[in-house]
Design an enzyme around this catalytic site. Sequence first.
Site, PDB file in Angstrom:
ATOM      1  N   LYS A  29      -6.294  -9.079  -3.299  1.00  0.00           N
ATOM      2  CA  LYS A  29      -6.568  -8.144  -2.205  1.00  0.00           C
ATOM      3  C   LYS A  29      -5.306  -7.335  -1.947  1.00  0.00           C
ATOM      4  O   LYS A  29      -4.196  -7.719  -2.330  1.00  0.00           O
ATOM      5  CB  LYS A  29      -7.010  -8.866  -0.932  1.00  0.00           C
ATOM      6  CG  LYS A  29      -6.031  -9.901  -0.386  1.00  0.00           C
ATOM      7  CD  LYS A  29      -4.900  -9.331   0.466  1.00  0.00           C
ATOM      8  CE  LYS A  29      -3.966 -10.418   0.970  1.00  0.00           C
ATOM      9  NZ  LYS A  29      -2.648  -9.902   1.413  1.00  0.00           N
TER      10      LYS A  29
ATOM     11  N   ASP B 122      -4.928 -16.694   4.532  1.00  0.00           N
ATOM     12  CA  ASP B 122      -5.672 -15.652   3.812  1.00  0.00           C
ATOM     13  C   ASP B 122      -6.946 -16.168   3.150  1.00  0.00           C
ATOM     14  O   ASP B 122      -7.780 -15.370   2.718  1.00  0.00           O
ATOM     15  CB  ASP B 122      -4.803 -15.016   2.721  1.00  0.00           C
ATOM     16  CG  ASP B 122      -3.676 -14.173   3.281  1.00  0.00           C
ATOM     17  OD1 ASP B 122      -3.660 -13.929   4.507  1.00  0.00           O
ATOM     18  OD2 ASP B 122      -2.807 -13.756   2.494  1.00  0.00           O
TER      19      ASP B 122
END
Length: 269
Positions: A8, A132
């Site tokens: 990401k 995350d």
Amino acid sequence: MLVFPNAKINIGLNIVEKRSDGFHNIESCFYPVGWTDALEVTDSGELLFESDGIAIPGNNSDNLCLKAYKMLSDDYQLAPVKLHLLKSIPVGAGLGGGSSDAAFTIKALNQYFNLHISFEKQLEYARRLGSDCAFFILNEPAYCFEKGDHFEDIDLSLKGKRIVMVNPGIHISTIEAYAGVVAKPGESDLRNALKLPVSEWKFQVKNDFEATLFRKYPLLEELKTKIYECGAEYASMSGSGSTIFGIFDQEINLRSHFKPFMVWQGFLK
């Protein structure tokens, strides 16, 4: 079973405040990209974890994939498997590669053993593993807040845009990155800023880690400047790591511009 945990990028990252538990509250937009590892799950007479590709610091017993298996096995008494990870996403690079590997392990084991774990329960498991990790259960563009483990939908699509990501091989730990920052509320509302044309993000969408890490590692700022010189609409460091990315409005090949660094480029979805 073979799955491909993806990376990401952070589009904007404001470090809002330090929490009583020692972590920090942030706000950011997490956006999935196509740079992937490969994770294979196969039957085995004993629990095994192996990795190839980029070296992963620490002992295998500390790997998040293995921790994800053991966490699920505590609740579901899973049969032993072999987890084989081909590591391609650089480590300590601000791309969430380890978190993605962990989240994809949860999703893969859920499917492999037909556990029928709900989406909400998968999020709960992922949050136990790291800030995350939960994002990669969702794995869609999201406005992220608190420790980066809570989300709201965001009306943002970069479909068709080209992204170029450059990693110079500098490993930046989370502890190192946070050591130099002063937490404070963002100067502007990130969600509103991301409604602007991408070409205007340069003036509104910031990563709070850049100020201190660019001073410590001038190469990172040089890479960002060069990406802009190559025609990027927007460029930034991702997360707390050393990867610099640029978003382009047209297809472009910059591999020759950034030798000998790791470069990944492709279209955003």
